[in-house]
Write a protein that holds these residues in place. Sequence first.
Motif, PDB file in Angstrom:
ATOM      1  N   LEU A 226      30.042  27.178  45.748  1.00 37.95           N
ATOM      2  CA  LEU A 226      28.809  27.008  46.512  1.00 37.95           C
ATOM      3  C   LEU A 226      27.626  27.719  45.850  1.00 37.95           C
ATOM      4  CD1 LEU A 226      29.952  27.284  50.250  1.00 37.95           C
ATOM      5  CD2 LEU A 226      29.057  25.276  49.066  1.00 37.95           C
ATOM      6  N   HIS A 227      27.923  28.624  44.915  1.00 33.00           N
ATOM      7  CA  HIS A 227      26.880  29.318  44.146  1.00 33.00           C
ATOM      8  C   HIS A 227      25.873  30.024  45.062  1.00 33.00           C
ATOM      9  CE1 HIS A 227      28.431  27.412  40.542  1.00 33.00           C
ATOM     10  NE2 HIS A 227      28.301  26.224  41.106  1.00 33.00           N
ATOM     11  N   LEU A 228      26.401  30.714  46.069  1.00 32.86           N
ATOM     12  CA  LEU A 228      25.546  31.506  46.952  1.00 32.86           C
ATOM     13  C   LEU A 228      25.425  32.912  46.370  1.00 32.86           C
ATOM     14  CD1 LEU A 228      26.961  30.363  50.414  1.00 32.86           C
ATOM     15  CD2 LEU A 228      24.913  29.530  49.242  1.00 32.86           C
ATOM     16  N   ALA A 229      24.210  33.353  46.150  1.00 34.49           N
ATOM     17  CA  ALA A 229      23.964  34.623  45.466  1.00 34.49           C
ATOM     18  C   ALA A 229      24.674  35.781  46.154  1.00 34.49           C
ATOM     19  CB  ALA A 229      22.463  34.893  45.412  1.00 34.49           C
ATOM     20  N   GLY A 230      25.454  36.535  45.366  1.00 38.61           N
ATOM     21  CA  GLY A 230      26.107  37.728  45.876  1.00 38.61           C
ATOM     22  C   GLY A 230      27.261  37.483  46.820  1.00 38.61           C
ATOM     23  N   SER A 231      27.731  36.242  46.911  1.00 38.74           N
ATOM     24  CA  SER A 231      28.795  35.945  47.873  1.00 38.74           C
ATOM     25  C   SER A 231      30.113  36.593  47.463  1.00 38.74           C
ATOM     26  CB  SER A 231      28.975  34.438  48.026  1.00 38.74           C
ATOM     27  OG  SER A 231      29.395  33.853  46.813  1.00 38.74           O
ATOM     28  N   LEU A 232      30.937  36.869  48.462  1.00 38.69           N
ATOM     29  CA  LEU A 232      32.238  37.498  48.277  1.00 38.69           C
ATOM     30  C   LEU A 232      33.342  36.483  48.528  1.00 38.69           C
ATOM     31  CD1 LEU A 232      31.599  40.762  50.339  1.00 38.69           C
ATOM     32  CD2 LEU A 232      31.436  40.500  47.861  1.00 38.69           C
ATOM     33  N   PRO A 233      34.514  36.674  47.920  1.00 43.12           N
ATOM     34  CA  PRO A 233      35.644  35.793  48.231  1.00 43.12           C
ATOM     35  C   PRO A 233      36.168  36.057  49.637  1.00 43.12           C
ATOM     36  CG  PRO A 233      36.329  37.544  46.741  1.00 43.12           C
ATOM     37  CD  PRO A 233      34.840  37.659  46.864  1.00 43.12           C
ATOM     38  N   PHE A 234      36.851  35.088  50.199  1.00 51.08           N
ATOM     39  CA  PHE A 234      37.427  35.250  51.529  1.00 51.08           C
ATOM     40  C   PHE A 234      38.390  36.437  51.541  1.00 51.08           C
ATOM     41  CE2 PHE A 234      36.384  30.686  51.308  1.00 51.08           C
ATOM     42  CZ  PHE A 234      35.547  30.606  52.411  1.00 51.08           C
ATOM     43  N   GLY A 235      38.290  37.235  52.596  1.00 46.38           N
ATOM     44  CA  GLY A 235      39.159  38.391  52.742  1.00 46.38           C
ATOM     45  C   GLY A 235      38.607  39.675  52.160  1.00 46.38           C
ATOM     46  N   ALA A 236      37.447  39.603  51.502  1.00 46.26           N
ATOM     47  CA  ALA A 236      36.900  40.783  50.819  1.00 46.26           C
ATOM     48  C   ALA A 236      35.778  41.468  51.587  1.00 46.26           C
ATOM     49  CB  ALA A 236      36.394  40.394  49.430  1.00 46.26           C
ATOM     50  N   ALA A 237      35.355  40.895  52.697  1.00 45.69           N
ATOM     51  CA  ALA A 237      34.180  41.434  53.394  1.00 45.69           C
ATOM     52  C   ALA A 237      34.375  42.879  53.828  1.00 45.69           C
ATOM     53  CB  ALA A 237      33.838  40.564  54.605  1.00 45.69           C
ATOM     54  N   GLN A 238      35.575  43.212  54.298  1.00 36.66           N
ATOM     55  CA  GLN A 238      35.819  44.561  54.802  1.00 36.66           C
ATOM     56  C   GLN A 238      36.477  45.461  53.758  1.00 36.66           C
ATOM     57  OE1 GLN A 238      34.801  46.147  57.234  1.00 36.66           O
ATOM     58  NE2 GLN A 238      34.390  44.830  58.976  1.00 36.66           N
ATOM     59  N   SER A 239      36.309  45.120  52.482  1.00 39.41           N
ATOM     60  CA  SER A 239      36.874  45.951  51.409  1.00 39.41           C
ATOM     61  C   SER A 239      35.796  46.295  50.384  1.00 39.41           C
ATOM     62  CB  SER A 239      38.038  45.216  50.731  1.00 39.41           C
ATOM     63  OG  SER A 239      39.052  44.902  51.655  1.00 39.41           O
ATOM     64  N   PRO A 240      34.736  46.988  50.811  1.00 34.61           N
ATOM     65  CA  PRO A 240      33.654  47.300  49.873  1.00 34.61           C
ATOM     66  C   PRO A 240      34.076  48.327  48.839  1.00 34.61           C
ATOM     67  CG  PRO A 240      33.310  48.445  51.948  1.00 34.61           C
ATOM     68  CD  PRO A 240      34.485  47.533  52.159  1.00 34.61           C
ATOM     69  N   GLY A 241      33.492  48.236  47.661  1.00 34.64           N
ATOM     70  CA  GLY A 241      33.700  49.243  46.635  1.00 34.64           C
ATOM     71  C   GLY A 241      32.674  50.353  46.772  1.00 34.64           C
ATOM     72  N   LEU A 242      32.785  51.364  45.931  1.00 40.25           N
ATOM     73  CA  LEU A 242      31.875  52.503  46.018  1.00 40.25           C
ATOM     74  C   LEU A 242      30.430  52.107  45.738  1.00 40.25           C
ATOM     75  CD1 LEU A 242      33.946  55.363  44.335  1.00 40.25           C
ATOM     76  CD2 LEU A 242      33.295  55.177  46.741  1.00 40.25           C
ATOM     77  N   SER A 243      30.231  51.062  44.951  1.00 41.37           N
ATOM     78  CA  SER A 243      28.865  50.639  44.614  1.00 41.37           C
ATOM     79  C   SER A 243      28.345  49.531  45.522  1.00 41.37           C
ATOM     80  CB  SER A 243      28.801  50.179  43.156  1.00 41.37           C
ATOM     81  OG  SER A 243      29.671  49.084  42.938  1.00 41.37           O
ATOM     82  N   ASP A 244      29.106  49.191  46.564  1.00 38.04           N
ATOM     83  CA  ASP A 244      28.643  48.187  47.533  1.00 38.04           C
ATOM     84  C   ASP A 244      27.873  48.895  48.641  1.00 38.04           C
ATOM     85  OD1 ASP A 244      29.799  46.007  46.211  1.00 38.04           O
ATOM     86  OD2 ASP A 244      31.742  46.377  47.153  1.00 38.04           O
ATOM     87  N   TYR A 245      26.604  49.147  48.377  1.00 37.31           N
ATOM     88  CA  TYR A 245      25.797  49.933  49.306  1.00 37.31           C
ATOM     89  C   TYR A 245      25.332  49.089  50.489  1.00 37.31           C
ATOM     90  CZ  TYR A 245      25.633  53.203  45.399  1.00 37.31           C
ATOM     91  OH  TYR A 245      25.976  54.058  44.389  1.00 37.31           O
ATOM     92  N   ALA A 246      25.344  49.693  51.669  1.00 29.79           N
ATOM     93  CA  ALA A 246      24.890  49.004  52.876  1.00 29.79           C
ATOM     94  C   ALA A 246      23.433  48.583  52.732  1.00 29.79           C
ATOM     95  CB  ALA A 246      25.051  49.920  54.088  1.00 29.79           C
ATOM     96  N   ASP A 247      23.138  47.384  53.181  1.00 27.71           N
ATOM     97  CA  ASP A 247      21.785  46.815  53.164  1.00 27.71           C
ATOM     98  C   ASP A 247      21.237  46.642  51.752  1.00 27.71           C
ATOM     99  OD1 ASP A 247      22.239  47.231  55.825  1.00 27.71           O
ATOM    100  OD2 ASP A 247      20.429  48.392  56.205  1.00 27.71           O
ATOM    101  N   GLY A 248      22.097  46.778  50.742  1.00 24.64           N
ATOM    102  CA  GLY A 248      21.646  46.620  49.366  1.00 24.64           C
ATOM    103  C   GLY A 248      20.783  47.760  48.861  1.00 24.64           C
ATOM    104  N   ILE A 249      20.759  48.870  49.581  1.00 22.10           N
ATOM    105  CA  ILE A 249      19.962  50.037  49.177  1.00 22.10           C
ATOM    106  C   ILE A 249      20.870  51.019  48.450  1.00 22.10           C
ATOM    107  CG2 ILE A 249      18.554  51.969  49.978  1.00 22.10           C
ATOM    108  CD1 ILE A 249      17.857  50.279  52.438  1.00 22.10           C
ATOM    109  N   ASP A 250      20.545  51.321  47.208  1.00 24.68           N
ATOM    110  CA  ASP A 250      21.371  52.199  46.381  1.00 24.68           C
ATOM    111  C   ASP A 250      21.241  53.638  46.885  1.00 24.68           C
ATOM    112  OD1 ASP A 250      22.424  53.852  44.345  1.00 24.68           O
ATOM    113  OD2 ASP A 250      22.070  52.302  42.843  1.00 24.68           O
ATOM    114  N   THR A 251      22.240  54.084  47.616  1.00 30.03           N
ATOM    115  CA  THR A 251      22.200  55.416  48.219  1.00 30.03           C
ATOM    116  C   THR A 251      22.159  56.511  47.162  1.00 30.03           C
ATOM    117  OG1 THR A 251      23.581  54.485  49.982  1.00 30.03           O
ATOM    118  CG2 THR A 251      23.272  56.864  49.986  1.00 30.03           C
ATOM    119  N   MET A 252      22.887  56.335  46.069  1.00 35.07           N
ATOM    120  CA  MET A 252      22.916  57.356  45.029  1.00 35.07           C
ATOM    121  C   MET A 252      21.563  57.489  44.334  1.00 35.07           C
ATOM    122  SD  MET A 252      25.712  58.991  45.043  1.00 35.07           S
ATOM    123  CE  MET A 252      25.600  59.825  43.458  1.00 35.07           C
TER     124      MET A 252
END
Length: 259
Positions: A226-252
Amino acid sequence: MAGNIPAVGFHDALSVLVSGHTLLAKPSSDDPLLIRALLARLIEIEPEFKDYIHFVERLNESDAYIATGSDNTARYFHYYFAKKPNIIRKNRTSVAALTGDETRDELRALGTDILQCFGLGCRNVSKVFVPSGYDFTGFYQAIEDMADDYVHHHKYFNNYEYNKSIYLVNRVAHSDNGFLLATESEALVSPISVLHYQPYDSLEELKGSIGQSEEKIQCVVAKPELHLAGSLPFGAAQSPGLSDYADGIDTMTFLSSID
């Protein structure tokens, strides 16, 4: 700290500590124990963190703030914390886009994205965009083995029965598998035990609908084609990595800018 799902504030806490700052934490009344236990475990792993972790009732002495709340409470946060560097997060939710060609495993994984933590997290899918005429039968069949986790949880099932009764009394068209309702709606956020869906007729229409709500969407789950920008595969929504910042704001980056 937020408390809508267990330990949701841990990423912010860890970011504060590894950036070299002192953490003044006010846990949510909905999650007062687990975040304390996790930080206690962190001190066991690295004892030097002990002097940098403090639980407080008031945050008046902080040099910067990271706060999460509803759209309404965010207005108060902006008022009270306006003179200090801050990240203030509002309500967000997540969506999925289906093509109708998803496999059973993909639909099962989508069920996890929707139902994990009872749908209370901002990364939980609360709405799906589906091709016009989409049949939910295959989706319901794919998640039927999840039923026991929800029909026997009285708080969740009370919400399900309440929402179902409202739809029946008001004659709202909906689908139902015994623990998850699906109804057509343009609203992004759905009640607990309810999945909203919105039909689309073209990829352009789909992208336009998602783009209109970009500021309110945390994650988009979809097939890569579908080529949706930044989309995740099914099942990955609740498995964020350390660099997956909330609201796209880089906390670090934010924390590194504070002396």
